[in-house]
Design a protein around this motif. Structure first.
Motif, PDB file in Angstrom:
ATOM      1  N   GLN A  39       0.848  -1.195   0.000  1.00  0.00           N
ATOM      2  CA  GLN A  39       0.000   0.000   0.000  1.00  0.00           C
ATOM      3  C   GLN A  39       0.877   1.235   0.000  1.00  0.00           C
ATOM      4  OE1 GLN A  39      -2.940   0.238   3.145  1.00  0.00           O
ATOM      5  NE2 GLN A  39      -4.207   1.594   1.899  1.00  0.00           N
ATOM      6  N   ALA A  40       0.751   2.020  -1.046  1.00  0.00           N
ATOM      7  CA  ALA A  40       1.466   3.275  -1.156  1.00  0.00           C
ATOM      8  C   ALA A  40       0.601   4.394  -0.587  1.00  0.00           C
ATOM      9  CB  ALA A  40       1.802   3.557  -2.614  1.00  0.00           C
ATOM     10  N   PRO A  41       1.200   5.497  -0.176  1.00  0.00           N
ATOM     11  CA  PRO A  41       0.421   6.607   0.393  1.00  0.00           C
ATOM     12  C   PRO A  41      -0.657   7.082  -0.579  1.00  0.00           C
ATOM     13  CG  PRO A  41       2.746   6.940   0.796  1.00  0.00           C
ATOM     14  CD  PRO A  41       2.642   5.765  -0.115  1.00  0.00           C
ATOM     15  N   GLY A  42      -1.872   7.189  -0.065  1.00  0.00           N
ATOM     16  CA  GLY A  42      -2.973   7.679  -0.880  1.00  0.00           C
ATOM     17  C   GLY A  42      -3.551   6.678  -1.848  1.00  0.00           C
ATOM     18  N   LYS A  43      -3.063   5.445  -1.805  1.00  0.00           N
ATOM     19  CA  LYS A  43      -3.542   4.417  -2.725  1.00  0.00           C
ATOM     20  C   LYS A  43      -4.117   3.238  -1.955  1.00  0.00           C
ATOM     21  CE  LYS A  43      -0.409   5.505  -6.537  1.00  0.00           C
ATOM     22  NZ  LYS A  43       0.564   4.950  -7.517  1.00  0.00           N
ATOM     23  N   GLU A  44      -4.908   2.450  -2.669  1.00  0.00           N
ATOM     24  CA  GLU A  44      -5.467   1.260  -2.050  1.00  0.00           C
ATOM     25  C   GLU A  44      -4.402   0.160  -1.978  1.00  0.00           C
ATOM     26  OE1 GLU A  44     -10.139   1.746  -3.431  1.00  0.00           O
ATOM     27  OE2 GLU A  44      -8.960   0.032  -4.093  1.00  0.00           O
ATOM     28  N   ARG A  45      -4.623  -0.759  -1.050  1.00  0.00           N
ATOM     29  CA  ARG A  45      -3.728  -1.903  -0.950  1.00  0.00           C
ATOM     30  C   ARG A  45      -3.888  -2.770  -2.202  1.00  0.00           C
ATOM     31  NH1 ARG A  45      -4.370  -4.919   4.535  1.00  0.00           N
ATOM     32  NH2 ARG A  45      -6.396  -5.441   3.631  1.00  0.00           N
ATOM     33  N   GLU A  46      -2.770  -3.263  -2.718  1.00  0.00           N
ATOM     34  CA  GLU A  46      -2.812  -4.060  -3.925  1.00  0.00           C
ATOM     35  C   GLU A  46      -2.008  -5.350  -3.779  1.00  0.00           C
ATOM     36  OE1 GLU A  46      -1.029  -2.023  -7.254  1.00  0.00           O
ATOM     37  OE2 GLU A  46       0.915  -1.808  -6.266  1.00  0.00           O
ATOM     38  N   PHE A  47      -2.449  -6.347  -4.530  1.00  0.00           N
ATOM     39  CA  PHE A  47      -1.766  -7.631  -4.561  1.00  0.00           C
ATOM     40  C   PHE A  47      -0.428  -7.480  -5.264  1.00  0.00           C
ATOM     41  CE2 PHE A  47      -1.303 -12.135  -4.881  1.00  0.00           C
ATOM     42  CZ  PHE A  47      -0.819 -12.402  -6.146  1.00  0.00           C
ATOM     43  N   VAL A  48       0.593  -8.157  -4.714  1.00  0.00           N
ATOM     44  CA  VAL A  48       1.912  -8.144  -5.338  1.00  0.00           C
ATOM     45  C   VAL A  48       2.276  -9.547  -5.840  1.00  0.00           C
ATOM     46  CG1 VAL A  48       4.360  -7.766  -4.951  1.00  0.00           C
ATOM     47  CG2 VAL A  48       2.684  -6.224  -3.899  1.00  0.00           C
ATOM     48  N   ALA A  49       2.198 -10.516  -4.926  1.00  0.00           N
ATOM     49  CA  ALA A  49       2.561 -11.888  -5.295  1.00  0.00           C
ATOM     50  C   ALA A  49       1.917 -12.854  -4.312  1.00  0.00           C
ATOM     51  CB  ALA A  49       4.075 -12.066  -5.283  1.00  0.00           C
ATOM     52  N   GLY A  50       1.677 -14.071  -4.773  1.00  0.00           N
ATOM     53  CA  GLY A  50       1.104 -15.089  -3.908  1.00  0.00           C
ATOM     54  C   GLY A  50       1.687 -16.448  -4.210  1.00  0.00           C
TER      55      GLY A  50
END
Length: 126
Positions: A39-50
């Protein structure tokens, strides 16, 4: 309950590398699929890897494919995220997450993960 603790974040220059670790405790680690989100500032949490519980299946966000590698060591109850060729847009708080699953399909929706670490900051300077 599963407790997750991330480590390995820090400040790195563009093009550099970092390896994040997530140590799990509390339950049988090999029963859990694991994921990394950010999660970057001002942005929604996002998937990176699983990665699936056995490690057979992995999945990556398009933005990190070819640069990041997720892996796990079930004997050490640890999942890793090797990050190479880092870019300023990779700057974020990175979270480790776990969900109880024996399936080989990797889930990319954060709401499907029941357990979360506290996060570790990754900052990539330009």
């Amino acid at each position: 309950q599963v407790q997750l603790v991330e480590s390995g974040g820090g400040l790195v220059q563009t093009g550099g590398s970092l390896r994040l670790s997530c140590a799990a405790s509390g339950r049988t680690f090999s029963n859990y699929a694991m994921g990394w989100f950010r999660q970057a500032p001002g942005k929604e949490r996002e998937f990176v890897a699983g990665i699936s519980s056995s490690g057979i299946s992995t999945s990556y966000a398009d933005s990190v494919k070819g640069r990041f590698t997720i892996s796990r060591d079930n004997a050490k109850n640890t999942v890793y995220l090797q990050m190479n060729s880092l870019k300023p847009e990779d700057t974020a708080v990175y979270y480790c997450a776990g969900r109880r699953s024996w399936r080989t399909i990797v889930v990319i929706i954060d709401g499907e993960y029941a357990y979360w670490g506290q996060g570790t900051q990754v900052t990539v300077s330009s």
